[in-house]
Design an enzyme around this catalytic site. Sequence first.
Site, PDB file in Angstrom:
ATOM      1  N   ALA A  41      -1.959 -15.068  -8.344  1.00 21.06           N
ATOM      2  CA  ALA A  41      -2.906 -16.229  -7.943  1.00 21.06           C
ATOM      3  C   ALA A  41      -2.302 -17.017  -6.713  1.00 21.06           C
ATOM      4  CB  ALA A  41      -2.976 -16.966  -9.150  1.00 21.06           C
ATOM      5  N   GLY A  83      -2.040 -12.664 -11.814  1.00 25.83           N
ATOM      6  CA  GLY A  83      -3.611 -12.386 -11.898  1.00 25.83           C
ATOM      7  C   GLY A  83      -3.910 -11.285 -11.555  1.00 25.83           C
ATOM      8  N   GLU A 122       4.796 -15.022 -14.421  1.00 26.94           N
ATOM      9  CA  GLU A 122       4.607 -16.395 -14.525  1.00 26.94           C
ATOM     10  C   GLU A 122       5.622 -17.234 -15.256  1.00 26.94           C
ATOM     11  OE1 GLU A 122       0.684 -14.384 -14.447  1.00 26.94           O
ATOM     12  OE2 GLU A 122       2.518 -13.849 -15.148  1.00 26.94           O
ATOM     13  N   GLU A 145      -3.705  -8.708 -14.116  1.00 26.05           N
ATOM     14  CA  GLU A 145      -4.586  -9.129 -14.985  1.00 26.05           C
ATOM     15  C   GLU A 145      -5.967  -8.734 -14.745  1.00 26.05           C
ATOM     16  OE1 GLU A 145      -3.394 -13.245 -17.025  1.00 26.05           O
ATOM     17  OE2 GLU A 145      -3.186 -13.316 -15.057  1.00 26.05           O
TER      18      GLU A 145
END
Length: 259
Positions: free
Chosen positions: A67, A113, A136, A116
């Site tokens: 992200a 992300g 993360e 993901e």
Amino acid sequence: MSIYQNLLLEQQGKTAIITINREEKLNALNGKTLAELSAVLDEVSQESSIRGVIITGKGEKAFVAGADIKEFVSLNASQASELSRVWHEKVMDKIQSFSKPVIAAINGFALGGGLEVAMSCHIRVAVSSSKLGLPEVSLGIIPGYGGTQRLTQLVGRGKALEMIMTGDMIEANDGLQWGLINHVVESHTDLLPKAISLLERTYSRSATGIAAAIEAVNVGIQNPEKGFEKEIELFGKCFESDDMKEGVAAFLEKRKPNF
């Protein structure tokens, strides 16, 4: 087809190729990119000539390297939870429940992300040099776009917690061994052809049947107690479809079905 700022959309035959186009940022997911990804999925879902989707990243370095962390700096707890909820629903869950097959063509780093997004897809193909991870915890947070759940579903609790708690990256071939990756190719030039060839195998099958199978599998993951009942329900519904009539007729007539 629509024009997007941070995405490229092209159609090759029955396949839509969505390319996240922020190469200079290693294709990091900011709010604009996620919004466009949600919009392009809606567009592709309505295009009857498209039977399957590939999601990939621009260039050879990154699929999506996470992200855009700069957007996290000013968020409080409730804002962060709402951000997570929005992109769960508008992107990750939308990919997972997409009625047409979606393949992640992982061309490099798939981190945070980015991994993901890939895990939301139905199938994952990766170049052997790709690196995968959920880093993360090194930022004091946890995966927030479905990573804790989908990684566990794919590789099991032990491997998932190892990846999440260490934040370490793994090689594509390790991902293949663990069940995170379906196929590994040696070079970038092999990546899209492999993904396209997998999709083309589905195009000779029933789109109705494929959509029902995706739904049944997803229900079983999300609510195991209802999975078998959903399978029974969808099995029955398939018998009312034109695809079922054509498939059975073709079988009895010893010919290929025309779906």
